[in-house]
Structure formats: C-alpha cells, structure tokens
Design an enzyme around this catalytic site. Structure first.
Site, mmCIF file in Angstrom:
data_model
loop_
_atom_site.group_PDB
_atom_site.id
_atom_site.type_symbol
_atom_site.label_atom_id
_atom_site.label_comp_id
_atom_site.label_asym_id
_atom_site.label_seq_id
_atom_site.Cartn_x
_atom_site.Cartn_y
_atom_site.Cartn_z
ATOM 1 C CE LYS A 182 -36.903 11.776 36.135
ATOM 2 N NZ LYS A 182 -36.909 13.142 35.689
ATOM 3 C CG HIS A 183 -38.922 8.902 43.175
ATOM 4 N ND1 HIS A 183 -37.868 9.462 42.480
ATOM 5 C CD2 HIS A 183 -38.464 7.723 43.662
ATOM 6 C CE1 HIS A 183 -36.822 8.656 42.554
ATOM 7 N NE2 HIS A 183 -37.155 7.596 43.266
#
Length: 366
Positions: A182-183
């Site tokens: 994820k980010h």
C-alpha cells in the site's frame, strides 16, 4: 523479479524503528497516539484509531455502527474479501452493487434500487486508488438513513472534489490499510478515521477487548472483542512513512503517466481513467484486455518474464463462503475477466518500466 507492488524503506524508517526498540514502550505507548494524530491531521479528520490490519479496522468499523445479524449491507464485488467477510462475521448479509466499466468502482446509479428495509450500511471501495462518486452516494445514504464506511485500503493520498480521502466528508468512517504493497506501510496495519466522538470511543474499545477504562486499576468489558492493537514499533515506522507519502503518491502518478503514454494507443488494451472529481493515488494500475480469452496467457507469460503481475479481484460472491450465482453483477464479472495489474510502486526503476511495457507489447503482438 519485478513485483506488482512493494514497500519502500529507507534509513530514516530504520532509525525510527530502532529508536523505539531502545525505548521504554514497544507497544501500548505514546507512538500509537502520535501516529493516529498525524494521520488524522493529514486526512483532515478529527479522530484516527490505528489497528493491526485493515481487516481489523473494517470489523471494528462495522461493529461500532451496530451491524448485526438480520442486517444487510451494500458493497462491491470487486474488492478483497475482508470488505465483505467482516460484515458476514457479524451476521449481516452482503448485497452486491455492480461496478463502473472504466473505474471498477461501485456504480452509484444502481445503489438505490438495492436498498431494502434491512439495509443498514453502504461500503464503497475506492478501487485501485480512484475515489467513488461519494457526494452522490452520501445523498442516497442520507435519504435512507444508512451508515457509510469508505473502504479506502487502496486510496490513501487520493482526493475527491478537493477533500482528502479519510476526511469523512461524505462518510461516517473511513478505513485504510498499511500492508507493504500500500501507499505507506507499518508492516501489517490499518486505521479507521471518523469525525464522530461516540464512534471513535467504540473503535477504541473494539480494538482492545471491548474494555472501557475506569479510575486507577478499574475497567469494564462492555462487549467481547479481540486484541486488534498495533505496536509502537509499527507506528514509528508509519510516522516515518507518512512524511514521505506525498512523494510516494507523486511517483505512483508518474508511473501511471508513463504507462498511459506508452500504452494508450494499444488496440488490445483499456487503461485506467481519472474522473474530473478524482485525484487518483494509484495503488494499482489495472489494465483490461479487450480479448479476455488471452488473459491467462498474458498473465503467465509476463510472470515467466520476471514480471509478477496480479489480478484484482475474483468477484467476492464467487467464493465458497457465499457462493452466490454467477451473473449477479455482469459488469464486475466482465471487468474481472479482463483485468491484470501492472507493477506500480515508488521504487520501481525507469528501466524496469520500459521492460514491462516492451514485454507486454511483445506478448500482445503475437
């Protein structure tokens, strides 16, 4: 091998974790609240509660809203199973709304016709990092007195009409994931954000066995729950990662621009879009093959070439724990049948991007 996604860890991240390992608190200490405050401030929300996974955060979000046996909730089939299975764990029945062909997001135009007297909740998923049309969804939910939980596990760093995802401008709770692809990452982890004090306190309780603290040593367990706590070690990493989030999103967007510049005229593909109301944070770059019969071949040949593409997702209602009939959401099923996720992450090298595109074009031209 070039993965479809991976974490970016630098020396600052490593130092932040070592500092906590040498401190008095490695869990249940001050770094957890510090991370929660920083995340809430970044997103523009009043409260954030950090969890040991996005799945845990979803479970506690649904539980905080009182979702129970006999209720139903509406969501999308193009999502990871946790969006649905956490509601099922509470006894609620999932109802599936078909998706938009171009974004893979819930088609809000179909939402209202799915609402029944048992519907209590709508869970839009910001697939790949592109926000759902939240204002329209919120207006429908308000008319029918429904709760809204944004599953934003793909969408940290995105915005809708200028509002950061996580601000809860058009929802009661927003959930994030901090898995390594994820980010930002905390190793494993997640969070639930809200602007409602009562929901915030319920989220805190659900994270920690249902406990409400009293004076001195006293506490009471008001409902049975689990240990969903995240550690100070993880939150130290999360704080360090959060400082780099804007840079991470900028790089993801540049990778997406590169793919679009090289593949937009390819007659075999449809590419992701960015609607006027959205700022896309590109957790994924999902291409769709116009000839779905070639999907498995393309997938296997790319992997054989060292490009670890992935598919997101098998429609949730096809899984044995639900086993709903095929054909329920035809656009979603068609989307799934064509989708392949190309590598996209901040540390991917330019030469790796050229290699991905060249191999893909070579395979498609055969």
């Amino acid at each position: 091998m070039i993965p479809y996604g991976r974490q970016y860890i630098d020396e600052e991240d490593i130092r932040s974790v070592i500092e906590i390992l040498r401190s008095d608190f490695i869990t249940q200490g001050p770094k957890v609240e510090e991370f929660e405050r920083a995340l809430a401030e970044y997103c523009g929300a009043t409260y954030a509660v950090a969890f040991n996974s996005g799945t845990s955060a979803l479970y506690c979000a649904y539980r905080a809203l009182g979702i129970k046996e006999g209720d139903s909730f509406i969501t999308t089939p193009i999502t990871f199973t946790a969006t649905v299975s956490m509601g099922v764990m509470l006894g609620a029945k999932p109802i599936f709304c078909d998706v938009e062909e171009d974004t893979g997001n819930m088609d809000v135009n179909l939402l209202e016709e799915l609402i029944t007297q048992n519907t209590k909740l709508v869970v839009p998923v910001h697939y790949a990092g592109h926000p759902v049309n939240m204002q329209k969804l919120w207006e429908i939910a308000q008319r029918h007195n429904l709760w809204v939980v944004e599953d934003a596990c793909h969408a940290l760093g995105s915005s809708y009409k200028g509002y950061k995802t996580g601000s809860c401008k058009y929802s009661h709770i927003t959930v994030f994931s901090f898995h390594p692809v994820k980010h930002i990452t905390t190793g494993e982890g997640g969070a639930a954000l809200t602007n409602d004090r009562d929901l915030y306190e319920k989220l805190l309780q659900c994270r920690n066995h249902g406990i409400r603290r009293g004076e001195d040593w006293e506490y009471s367990v008001e409902f049975p729950s689990f240990n969903f706590r995240i550690t100070d070690i993880q939150c130290a990493l999360g704080l360090s990662q959060l400082k780099k989030l804007s840079t991470f999103v900028e790089r993801r967007r540049k990778v997406a621009e590169f793919y679009k510049s090289r593949l937009s005229n390819n007659p075999h593909l449809d590419l992701p879009v960015e609607k006027p109301y959205a700022f896309h944070s590109y957790h994924l770059f999902p291409i769709r093959l116009r000839d779905e019969k070639r999907r498995r071949e393309v997938f296997r040949r790319l992997r054989q070439s060292g490009i670890f593409v992935q598919v997101h997702y098998i429609p949730v209602y096809w899984h044995p724990f639900l086993n709903y009939p095929k054909g329920l959401c035809p656009v979603a099923e068609r989307f799934y049948s064509k989708e392949v996720s190309l590598p996209i992450y901040p540390s991917i090298k330019d030469e790796e991007l050229y290699y991905v595109v060249e191999k893909l074009e070579e395979i498609l031209s055969d």
